[in-house]
Design a protein around this motif. Structure first.
Motif, PDB file in Angstrom:
ATOM      1  N   THR A 188      24.533  24.068  -2.950  1.00 22.07           N
ATOM      2  CA  THR A 188      25.347  25.132  -3.546  1.00 22.07           C
ATOM      3  C   THR A 188      26.741  24.515  -3.713  1.00 22.07           C
ATOM      4  O   THR A 188      26.993  23.401  -3.225  1.00 22.07           O
ATOM      5  CB  THR A 188      25.455  26.366  -2.623  1.00 22.07           C
ATOM      6  N   SER A 189      27.640  25.274  -4.356  1.00 26.89           N
ATOM      7  CA  SER A 189      28.990  24.730  -4.489  1.00 26.89           C
ATOM      8  C   SER A 189      29.606  24.552  -3.097  1.00 26.89           C
ATOM      9  O   SER A 189      30.516  23.753  -2.908  1.00 26.89           O
ATOM     10  CB  SER A 189      29.860  25.661  -5.341  1.00 26.89           C
ATOM     11  N   GLY A 190      29.077  25.295  -2.097  1.00 21.78           N
ATOM     12  CA  GLY A 190      29.642  25.250  -0.749  1.00 21.78           C
ATOM     13  C   GLY A 190      29.191  24.078   0.104  1.00 21.78           C
ATOM     14  O   GLY A 190      29.874  23.726   1.074  1.00 21.78           O
ATOM     15  N   ALA A 197      40.000  26.810  -9.636  1.00 26.77           N
ATOM     16  CA  ALA A 197      38.857  26.767 -10.571  1.00 26.77           C
ATOM     17  C   ALA A 197      37.561  26.450  -9.839  1.00 26.77           C
ATOM     18  O   ALA A 197      37.549  25.727  -8.834  1.00 26.77           O
ATOM     19  CB  ALA A 197      39.112  25.715 -11.646  1.00 26.77           C
ATOM     20  N   HIS A 198      36.477  27.003 -10.371  1.00 25.41           N
ATOM     21  CA  HIS A 198      35.138  26.728  -9.831  1.00 25.41           C
ATOM     22  C   HIS A 198      34.653  25.391 -10.410  1.00 25.41           C
ATOM     23  O   HIS A 198      34.893  25.107 -11.596  1.00 25.41           O
ATOM     24  CB  HIS A 198      34.184  27.863 -10.239  1.00 25.41           C
ATOM     25  N   PRO A 199      33.938  24.579  -9.596  1.00 28.52           N
ATOM     26  CA  PRO A 199      33.479  23.278 -10.127  1.00 28.52           C
ATOM     27  C   PRO A 199      32.421  23.374 -11.232  1.00 28.52           C
ATOM     28  O   PRO A 199      32.026  22.345 -11.782  1.00 28.52           O
ATOM     29  CB  PRO A 199      32.935  22.546  -8.890  1.00 28.52           C
ATOM     30  N   GLU A 200      31.967  24.577 -11.571  1.00 27.81           N
ATOM     31  CA  GLU A 200      31.086  24.720 -12.745  1.00 27.81           C
ATOM     32  C   GLU A 200      31.891  24.654 -14.042  1.00 27.81           C
ATOM     33  O   GLU A 200      31.308  24.635 -15.135  1.00 27.81           O
ATOM     34  CB  GLU A 200      30.341  26.070 -12.696  1.00 27.81           C
ATOM     35  N   CYS A 201      33.238  24.627 -13.941  1.00 23.78           N
ATOM     36  CA  CYS A 201      34.077  24.533 -15.156  1.00 23.78           C
ATOM     37  C   CYS A 201      34.059  23.102 -15.693  1.00 23.78           C
ATOM     38  O   CYS A 201      33.940  22.139 -14.923  1.00 23.78           O
ATOM     39  CB  CYS A 201      35.538  24.869 -14.830  1.00 23.78           C
ATOM     40  N   GLY A 250      34.156  26.298  -4.637  1.00 25.91           N
ATOM     41  CA  GLY A 250      33.227  27.395  -4.870  1.00 25.91           C
ATOM     42  C   GLY A 250      33.900  28.726  -4.502  1.00 25.91           C
ATOM     43  O   GLY A 250      35.056  28.744  -4.034  1.00 25.91           O
ATOM     44  N   THR A 251      33.197  29.830  -4.667  1.00 26.16           N
ATOM     45  CA  THR A 251      33.838  31.139  -4.514  1.00 26.16           C
ATOM     46  C   THR A 251      34.311  31.392  -3.075  1.00 26.16           C
ATOM     47  O   THR A 251      35.399  31.919  -2.864  1.00 26.16           O
ATOM     48  CB  THR A 251      32.894  32.261  -4.996  1.00 26.16           C
ATOM     49  N   GLU A 252      33.497  30.997  -2.085  1.00 25.39           N
ATOM     50  CA  GLU A 252      33.910  31.201  -0.685  1.00 25.39           C
ATOM     51  C   GLU A 252      35.133  30.336  -0.370  1.00 25.39           C
ATOM     52  O   GLU A 252      36.077  30.787   0.282  1.00 25.39           O
ATOM     53  CB  GLU A 252      32.739  30.817   0.246  1.00 25.39           C
ATOM     54  N   GLY A 298      29.155  37.683  -0.352  1.00 30.22           N
ATOM     55  CA  GLY A 298      29.281  36.249  -0.097  1.00 30.22           C
ATOM     56  C   GLY A 298      29.028  35.416  -1.326  1.00 30.22           C
ATOM     57  O   GLY A 298      28.709  35.934  -2.406  1.00 30.22           O
ATOM     58  N   ASP A 299      29.177  34.094  -1.146  1.00 31.86           N
ATOM     59  CA  ASP A 299      28.781  33.148  -2.188  1.00 31.86           C
ATOM     60  C   ASP A 299      27.287  32.853  -1.995  1.00 31.86           C
ATOM     61  O   ASP A 299      26.656  33.401  -1.078  1.00 31.86           O
ATOM     62  CB  ASP A 299      29.663  31.880  -2.148  1.00 31.86           C
ATOM     63  N   SER A 300      26.750  31.963  -2.813  1.00 32.05           N
ATOM     64  CA  SER A 300      25.299  31.706  -2.739  1.00 32.05           C
ATOM     65  C   SER A 300      24.894  31.193  -1.360  1.00 32.05           C
ATOM     66  O   SER A 300      23.851  31.583  -0.831  1.00 32.05           O
ATOM     67  CB  SER A 300      24.893  30.657  -3.780  1.00 32.05           C
ATOM     68  N   LEU A 301      25.711  30.324  -0.790  1.00 32.64           N
ATOM     69  CA  LEU A 301      25.354  29.715   0.503  1.00 32.64           C
ATOM     70  C   LEU A 301      25.401  30.753   1.625  1.00 32.64           C
ATOM     71  O   LEU A 301      24.455  30.874   2.408  1.00 32.64           O
ATOM     72  CB  LEU A 301      26.316  28.549   0.805  1.00 32.64           C
ATOM     73  N   ALA A 360      25.486  41.384  -1.511  1.00 35.55           N
ATOM     74  CA  ALA A 360      26.026  41.319  -2.883  1.00 35.55           C
ATOM     75  C   ALA A 360      26.840  40.049  -3.089  1.00 35.55           C
ATOM     76  O   ALA A 360      27.647  39.657  -2.232  1.00 35.55           O
ATOM     77  CB  ALA A 360      26.906  42.541  -3.170  1.00 35.55           C
ATOM     78  N   HIS A 361      26.618  39.419  -4.244  1.00 38.06           N
ATOM     79  CA  HIS A 361      27.402  38.222  -4.594  1.00 38.06           C
ATOM     80  C   HIS A 361      28.780  38.654  -5.097  1.00 38.06           C
ATOM     81  O   HIS A 361      28.960  39.770  -5.597  1.00 38.06           O
ATOM     82  CB  HIS A 361      26.666  37.406  -5.673  1.00 38.06           C
ATOM     83  N   TYR A 362      29.740  37.743  -4.949  1.00 37.39           N
ATOM     84  CA  TYR A 362      31.121  38.028  -5.370  1.00 37.39           C
ATOM     85  C   TYR A 362      31.261  38.278  -6.871  1.00 37.39           C
ATOM     86  O   TYR A 362      32.320  38.688  -7.325  1.00 37.39           O
ATOM     87  CB  TYR A 362      32.039  36.855  -4.989  1.00 37.39           C
TER      88      TYR A 362
HETATM   89  P1  13P Z   1      28.985  30.227  -5.635  1.00 34.09           P
HETATM   90  O1  13P Z   1      29.255  31.648  -5.311  1.00 34.09           O
HETATM   91  O2  13P Z   1      28.005  29.626  -4.725  1.00 34.09           O
HETATM   92  O3  13P Z   1      30.255  29.455  -5.760  1.00 34.09           O
HETATM   93  O4  13P Z   1      28.241  30.222  -7.072  1.00 34.09           O
HETATM   94  C1  13P Z   1      28.817  30.563  -8.252  1.00 34.09           C
HETATM   95  C2  13P Z   1      27.824  31.006  -9.240  1.00 34.09           C
HETATM   96  O5  13P Z   1      27.944  30.766 -10.403  1.00 34.09           O
HETATM   97  C3  13P Z   1      26.712  31.809  -8.818  1.00 34.09           C
HETATM   98  O6  13P Z   1      25.934  32.101  -9.894  1.00 34.09           O
END
Ligand code: 13P
Ligand code: SF4
Length: 327
Positions: free
Chosen positions: A135-137, A204-208, A221-223, A42-45, A26-28
């Motif tokens: 990935t962000s990781g 903050a997440h770098p997608e911001c 990234g989330t991790e 976990g995160d995507s990576l 499951a993703h966070y």
């Molecule tokens: P990460 O969990 O890899 O940081 O990705 C964030 C995200 O937006 C996944 O859709």
């Protein structure tokens, strides 16, 4: 739903796990009740790498389509189930493969020498058109691998691309895509919250967008966020600019801190509508029915190679550090 009904479904899921020999990833950004029952979060990576280690027959992927496809590509012998096949991603939608292919062709015709670095939040067809998937990781590490004589075409997230340009100093051609969740954090609300909580740290997440990152104390990234808050020994307040379910995992791993979600422009907390399509009921149903299943697509052959060399082949630790330091 009452707690007992949810509890019954969770019990059914645990029984089904044994019956069909399954592991739940499951993703966070999944609801807390799904993260809680998962074998691995976990995160995507991390989830992509964990998928390669699964020995059970079945992977139940609680996340969105591109993540489940990644698990299938990296461990093709497994049955990969996704509770709702419609769980997409606005970044995937922002980069149709035919449009990317035409753009790459135009760059080549103009004599531009470039490599395409693509965020994992993309379709398998787009991955197949890419030189690297990040990935962000691991984005910093991969960008450093692109030889200096190449320009970088970064797709599809313009905010992550802009951030990577800033930290690495590499000039990039940025695709015009964004995440519908991270795109809409309200800078006005963030500034108000910072006034109300002057001691709080903003993560903050770098997608911001850039205006949010400029006012953040930490970008990751989330991790990386989880690791970062874990480095604070004293109880601390954090203003969190990423998908709202992340608060559950932060609280779960580091309950000594207080987490306050940064609101979006249109809502008090930012939840991803794609991630939200997966519910406890759908997790149970997909395990009971053996569908929806991710089936092998022709484009997976090429996309898998790009994924494997990007995600499963990290540089030796010493080389990574030296390269990131610009040596
Ligand atoms: P990460 O969990 O890899 O940081 O990705 C964030 C995200 O937006 C996944 O859709
Ligand atoms: Fe896509 Fe954004 Fe949802 Fe992640 S949070 S799945 S990037 S729309």
């Amino acid at each position: 739903m009452t707690t007992s009904v949810a509890g019954d479904i969770v019990a059914e899921i645990h029984d089904l796990k044994k019956k069909i020999d399954a592991v739940v990833l499951a993703h966070y950004y999944q609801e807390g009740e799904i993260q809680e029952l998962a074998d691995i979060t976990g995160d995507s990576l991390k989830l992509a790498r964990e998928a390669t280690k699964v020995r059970a027959k079945t992977i139940v992927f609680c996340g969105v389509l591109f993540m489940a496809e990644t698990a299938k590509m990296l461990n093709p012998a497994k049955t990969v189930l996704l509770p709702d096949l419609k769980a997409g991603c606005s970044l995937v939608d922002s980069c149709p493969p035919d449009k990317l292919s035409r753009y790459q062709e135009m760059l080549r015709e103009n004599g531009r020498k470039f490599q395409t670095v693509t965020y994992i939040n993309s379709s398998a067809k787009v991955k197949a058109l890419s030189d690297w998937v990040v990935t962000s990781g691991n984005a910093l590490e991969i960008v450093k691998r692109v030889p200096a004589e190449y320009e970088i075409l970064f797709a599809p997230d313009k905010h992550l691309g802009r951030y990577l340009q800033e930290v690495t100093g590499r000039k990039m051609i940025l695709w015009d895509g964004s995440c519908m969740v991270h795109e809409i954090f309200s800078i006005q609300d963030l500034l108000k919250m910072k006034k109300l909580h002057p001691k709080a740290r903003t993560i903050a997440h770098p997608e911001c967008p850039a205006n949010i990152l400029e006012h953040s104390d930490y970008v990751g990234g989330t991790e990386a966020m989880i690791k970062h808050v874990g480095s604070y020994t004293e109880p601390t307040e954090f203003l969190v600019a990423t998908e709202a379910n992340m608060m559950w995992q932060l609280q779960n791993q580091h309950p000594q801190h207080r987490y306050l979600p940064v609101p979006g422009i249109t809502c008090a907390c930012n939840k991803c509508p794609h991630m939200a399509l997966n519910t406890l009921e759908k997790v149970r149903d997909c395990m009971r029915d053996g569908k929806p299943e991710i089936t092998w697509q022709p484009e997976f052959d090429k996309a898998k190679e790009v994924l494997a060399r990007s995600l499963l082949n990290p540089l030796p630790a010493a080389a990574t550090v030296a390269q990131m330091a610009g040596d």
